[in-house]
Every structure is written in structure tokens, then in C-alpha cells.
Write a protein that holds these residues in place. Sequence first.
Motif, PDB file in Angstrom:
ATOM      1  N   UNK A  70       0.843  -1.197   0.000  1.00 17.32           N
ATOM      2  CA  UNK A  70       0.000   0.000   0.000  1.00 17.32           C
ATOM      3  C   UNK A  70       0.879   1.248   0.000  1.00 17.32           C
ATOM      4  N   UNK A  71       0.482   2.246  -0.782  1.00 18.41           N
ATOM      5  CA  UNK A  71       1.209   3.511  -0.833  1.00 18.41           C
ATOM      6  C   UNK A  71       0.269   4.654  -0.495  1.00 18.41           C
ATOM      7  N   UNK A  72       0.685   5.475   0.475  1.00 20.17           N
ATOM      8  CA  UNK A  72      -0.081   6.671   0.814  1.00 20.17           C
ATOM      9  C   UNK A  72       0.131   7.703  -0.285  1.00 20.17           C
ATOM     10  N   UNK A  73      -0.942   8.340  -0.707  1.00 18.15           N
ATOM     11  CA  UNK A  73      -0.846   9.316  -1.788  1.00 18.15           C
ATOM     12  C   UNK A  73      -0.797  10.758  -1.279  1.00 18.15           C
ATOM     13  N   UNK A  74      -1.249  10.988  -0.068  1.00 22.80           N
ATOM     14  CA  UNK A  74      -1.351  12.348   0.456  1.00 22.80           C
ATOM     15  C   UNK A  74      -0.283  12.605   1.515  1.00 22.80           C
ATOM     16  N   UNK A  75       0.474  13.670   1.336  1.00 20.65           N
ATOM     17  CA  UNK A  75       1.488  14.031   2.324  1.00 20.65           C
ATOM     18  C   UNK A  75       0.887  14.982   3.361  1.00 20.65           C
ATOM     19  N   UNK A  76       1.699  15.355   4.342  1.00 18.53           N
ATOM     20  CA  UNK A  76       1.190  16.185   5.432  1.00 18.53           C
ATOM     21  C   UNK A  76       0.757  17.558   4.941  1.00 18.53           C
ATOM     22  N   UNK A  77       1.440  18.085   3.939  1.00 20.16           N
ATOM     23  CA  UNK A  77       1.057  19.386   3.385  1.00 20.16           C
ATOM     24  C   UNK A  77      -0.378  19.322   2.859  1.00 20.16           C
ATOM     25  N   UNK A  78      -0.677  18.279   2.105  1.00 16.76           N
ATOM     26  CA  UNK A  78      -2.016  18.123   1.545  1.00 16.76           C
ATOM     27  C   UNK A  78      -3.054  17.914   2.657  1.00 16.76           C
ATOM     28  N   UNK A  79      -2.700  17.153   3.677  1.00 15.78           N
ATOM     29  CA  UNK A  79      -3.638  16.889   4.773  1.00 15.78           C
ATOM     30  C   UNK A  79      -4.018  18.187   5.476  1.00 15.78           C
ATOM     31  N   UNK A  80      -3.016  18.987   5.845  1.00 10.65           N
ATOM     32  CA  UNK A  80      -3.306  20.238   6.554  1.00 10.65           C
ATOM     33  C   UNK A  80      -3.981  21.246   5.629  1.00 10.65           C
ATOM     34  N   UNK A  81      -3.487  21.379   4.389  1.00 10.16           N
ATOM     35  CA  UNK A  81      -4.090  22.321   3.442  1.00 10.16           C
ATOM     36  C   UNK A  81      -5.570  22.007   3.215  1.00 10.16           C
ATOM     37  N   UNK A  82      -5.882  20.759   2.951  1.00  8.17           N
ATOM     38  CA  UNK A  82      -7.276  20.384   2.705  1.00  8.17           C
ATOM     39  C   UNK A  82      -8.133  20.555   3.957  1.00  8.17           C
ATOM     40  N   UNK A  83      -7.560  20.303   5.126  1.00  7.22           N
ATOM     41  CA  UNK A  83      -8.312  20.495   6.371  1.00  7.22           C
ATOM     42  C   UNK A  83      -8.634  21.968   6.593  1.00  7.22           C
ATOM     43  N   UNK A  84      -7.675  22.837   6.319  1.00  5.97           N
ATOM     44  CA  UNK A  84      -7.905  24.273   6.481  1.00  5.97           C
ATOM     45  C   UNK A  84      -8.895  24.777   5.438  1.00  5.97           C
ATOM     46  N   UNK A  85      -8.773  24.317   4.197  1.00 11.11           N
ATOM     47  CA  UNK A  85      -9.728  24.711   3.157  1.00 11.11           C
ATOM     48  C   UNK A  85     -11.140  24.267   3.531  1.00 11.11           C
ATOM     49  N   UNK A  86     -11.253  23.073   4.084  1.00 10.71           N
ATOM     50  CA  UNK A  86     -12.548  22.553   4.507  1.00 10.71           C
ATOM     51  C   UNK A  86     -13.119  23.412   5.639  1.00 10.71           C
TER      52      UNK A  86
END
Length: 154
Positions: free
Chosen positions: A130-146
Motif C-alpha cells: 500500500x502507498x499513501x498518496x497524500x502528504x502532510x502538506x495536503x492533509x493540513x491544506x485540505x483540512x484548512x480549506x474545509x
Amino acid sequence: MEVVSLACGLVGGETVLSYLPESMALLISQALNHPFAYQMLRFLEALLGKVPVIHIEDVCEAHVFCMEKPSVTAGRFLCASAYLSTKEIAHYIRQYYPELHIGHDIRFVDEELEAVGVKWGSTKLNDLGFEYKCDIKMIIDHSIQCAKKMGALS
């Protein structure tokens, strides 16, 4: 009976819900100026050393991966693409979202745990392919956008 259990870290990212999920509120609690959520984040960090985080898209992909992989018939898997301290989260938000005003007077748990050097994690899913596709930058960015979309952040 064989059971596969996917224990997920703190889930962040974008959502189709009409409200901000608590896991996202915890992840960006410093930006939300939400003292109770921030205390819960600090508790998780004090308990675990660092907070395991994952994007909702990776959570969904990991579930599908485990269902489709014949070799995954039983076991427990920690589903987390990164392990962060509250200090690292605050640093990222200060750097890329200075308008959110995270206070510089916050005392971070990792300052207290620095001598302990807690290191843990799981690579069991990665070992199966299994390979994770989302890095921490994407996780925080998308959380803030949400959070902005939901009106929790200005």
C-alpha cells in the motif's frame, strides 16, 4: 472468524459533510483557537509522543486495498501517513497561513518530551504494497480549506 482492523490516525482532508468533522477540528485546533480541541490534541501527543495523521482519501484507499488484497485475511493495521507534533503543525500553519494567527506563547508537548525521543509507527500496510498518496502538506491544506468552506475559519 478472521478480522482485519484498520486503526486510523487523526483524519484530515476535504469532506462532503455539511459540518467540520471533529478529527479535522483537532488537527487544526491551533488555527481555530479552540482550547478544548487543542487540549485533546496535546493529550494525544503526550500519550503517543507524536500524533498519527492521515488524509481521508488514503483512509478510503486503504480500506479498498485491504478488501481487494487476498493476502490480507486478518490482523491489525495502523493507517497513518505521518506522525506530527503540535509544534510541527503550528509551524506549518504559521508558515503557510500567517493570517490565522497562531499564538507564539503556546507551550508544546514535544518540548517536554524531547529527552524521551518517542519513536513508533507501523509499516505493515506499506510492507503489503500500500502507498499513501497524500502528504502532510495536503492533509493540513485540505483540512484548512474545509474549515474555511464550513465557516469555522475566516
